[in-house]
Design an enzyme around this catalytic site. Structure first.
Site, short mmCIF file in Angstrom:
data_model
loop_
_atom_site.label_atom_id
_atom_site.label_comp_id
_atom_site.label_asym_id
_atom_site.label_seq_id
_atom_site.Cartn_x
_atom_site.Cartn_y
_atom_site.Cartn_z
CE1 TYR A 1 -3.64 2.57 0.57
CE2 TYR A 1 -2.38 3.29 2.49
CZ TYR A 1 -3.41 3.49 1.59
OH TYR A 1 -4.21 4.61 1.71
CG ASP B 1 5.69 3.64 0.94
OD1 ASP B 1 5.98 4.32 1.95
OD2 ASP B 1 4.52 3.48 0.54
CE LYS C 1 0.94 5.22 8.24
NZ LYS C 1 0.96 4.34 7.10
C1 PLP Z 1 0.36 4.80 5.72
C2 PLP Z 1 1.11 4.52 4.50
C3 PLP Z 1 1.05 5.35 3.38
C4 PLP Z 1 0.10 6.50 3.26
O1 PLP Z 1 0.31 7.49 4.21
P1 PLP Z 1 -0.90 8.51 4.56
O2 PLP Z 1 -0.26 9.49 5.48
O3 PLP Z 1 -1.97 7.68 5.17
O4 PLP Z 1 -1.32 9.12 3.26
C5 PLP Z 1 1.89 5.08 2.31
N1 PLP Z 1 2.72 4.04 2.35
C6 PLP Z 1 2.81 3.22 3.41
C7 PLP Z 1 3.78 2.09 3.39
C8 PLP Z 1 1.99 3.41 4.50
O5 PLP Z 1 2.04 2.55 5.53
#
Ligand code: PLP
Length: 462
Positions: free
Chosen positions: A142, A237, A302
């Site tokens: 994701y 990511d 985060k």
């Molecule tokens: C949470 C998350 C996102 C998206 O971040 P948001 O601040 O919710 O837009 C993207 N990549 C990863 C791996 C995530 O865990």
């Protein structure tokens, strides 16, 4: 009627599904969500006054526990000076200095407001830099909810049974090639089928959005080598894993691991890797190998917001310098680098720097894993508990989980029962079988003791 039920009824009338982010609605586990009025340390207090030991940690950011006094004080101090200026502010510089110091592959960084923005912008940048359109992502990874990336995404999209969202144009989706995680042959085939067309590969180096999944040995090295051979950028990511598993994220962890196994890996490279990577090397011997797991670009979010809305992406200076105002790739944000968010994030990162809590967090993670495995063994129930540091998840399956397909072998009915029993006894896990659990430093002590007890009892009662 509880206070939460009343709030949810009001929310349902005005907010689609009653929530501002789908997984919060409890659709996959059934029942109504609870509302939280406050949070401190490892504990959430619901609108009805129940106290819950929290393994969601606001989906990752709360690595120091909720409402940590140092972060709270930093926000309060920033607040005194104003909430947003629309000009550069000093916090942004300090944040950039911290991120580039912690994560050696990041030479330059741009702040934005969410993980979604970070990945979306990194993809655009990779496309602008390589002048290619196609991207490769992995099923179950994701990367936020932008069009190009909401294809076979895990997390809420998976929970709701619509991995491919309505509203994503086919013309956009066709440029996203989706292959299984941990599958070297599929990666090679995808490059072979799209010669000279792949701008980048984006990956959660450790997956946290179909539950928690670790890479097979050599998988990340393979990604690095193949992308380099084909002139495609490698994007990690690390929105979830950044600063959570190591101060330098998965890339830091893996670099340490690799240094131990350096001889076995051959490295070929057609694009230059960041000089920062070289300066980070401790011994000449490890040089070849440390390079092999460093990405060109990294997405963060985060934890770096300390609980406020934040994202960031950064990496090789030559790539980052393609961004406006000095390059042709446009990216912007009215509130990007917001002083409150920067102050909160800086406090969170400084705490990590001072405390270096990763060994402690891993010990907590192992305790939960061992407790769950022991309870399952006693019960004669097959479970998989992938765990690294403060991330873990519980799959009710006998199949080792190494990608999206094997994650789906987990018994969702058992998970749902387990989830509700834990919740009834005061332990809150993510309301989906396909989400990772998070620990914070505040879980040490009685919280972890109690949580292990509750989870063991819940498994025993399945
Ligand atoms: C949470 C998350 C996102 C998206 O971040 P948001 O601040 O919710 O837009 C993207 N990549 C990863 C791996 C995530 O865990």
């Amino acid at each position: 009627m509880t206070v939460s039920d009343d709030l949810f009824a009001r929310a349902l009338r005005l907010i689609p599904g009653g929530v501002n982010s789908p997984v919060r609605a409890f659709r996959s586990v059934g029942g109504a969500p609870f509302f939280v009025k406050s949070a401190r340390g490892a504990t959430l207090t619901t609108a009805d006054g129940r106290e819950l030991i929290d393994f969601v940690c606001t989906w990752g950011p709360a690595i120091h526990g909720h409402n940590h006094p140092r972060i709270k004080a930093a926000i309060a101090a920033a607040l005194d000076h104003g909430t947003s200026f629309g000009t550069p502010n000093p916090y942004e510089v300090e944040m950039a200095e911290l991120i580039t110091r912690f994560v050696p592959s990041i030479q330059k960084v741009r702040m934005c407001n969410s993980g979604t923005e970070a990945t979306m912008s990194a993809i655009r940048l990779a496309r602008g830099f390589t002048r290619r359109d196609k991207i490769i992502k992995f099923a179950g990874c994701y990367h936020g909810h932008s069009d190009a990336l909401l294809i076979k995404a895990g997390s809420g999209a998976l929970t709701h049974g619509h991995p491919d969202s309505a509203g994503v144009p086919a013309s956009v989706a066709q440029d996203t090639v989706v292959i299984p995680y941990n599958d070297c042959a599929a990666l090679d085939a995808a490059f072979a089928a799209n010669p000279g067309q792949i701008a980048c590969v984006i990956v959660e180096p450790y997956c946290g959005n179909v539950g928690f999944i670790m890479p097979d040995a050599g998988w990340l090295q393979h990604l690095r080598i193949v992308t380099a051979q084909h002139g495609a950028l490698l994007i990690y990511d690390e929105v979830m894993t950044g600063f959570r598993l190591h101060k330098a994220g998965v890339q830091g962890l893996e670099s340490e691991e690799c240094t131990l196994h350096s001889e076995s890996i051959q490295h070929t490279n057609s694009i230059p890797l960041p000089p920062a990577a070289h300066s980070a090397l401790r011994t000449p011997h490890s040089a070849l190998v440390v390079q092999s797991v460093l990405p060109d670009l990294t997405c963060l979010g985060k934890i770096i917001g300390g609980g406020l809305p934040v994202g960031a992406f950064g990496g090789r200076a030559d790539v980052m310098d393609m961004l406006a105002p000095i390059g042709p790739v446009y990216q912007a944000g009215t509130l990007s680098g917001n002083p409150l968010a920067m102050a909160a994030g800086i406090a969170a990162l400084r705490l990590l720097d001072e405390e270096n809590p990763y060994a402690r967090l891993d010990a907590l993670g192992r305790r939960v894993r061992d407790a769950v495995l022991a309870a399952a063994k006693a019960k004669g129930l097959p479970v998989q508990v992938p765990q690294c540091g403060s991330m873990f998840s519980i799959f009710f399956t006998s199949t080792p989980v190494r990608d999206y397909a094997t994650a789906l072998t987990g018994d969702a009915t058992l998970f749902t029962k387990f989830f509700h029993t834990c919740l009834a006894k005061g332990v809150y896990l993510a309301p989906s079988a396909y989400e990772a659990a998070f620990l914070s430093t505040a879980h040490a002590g009685s919280a972890i003791d109690r949580a292990c007890e509750v989870m063991s009892e819940a498994i025993n009662g399945l």
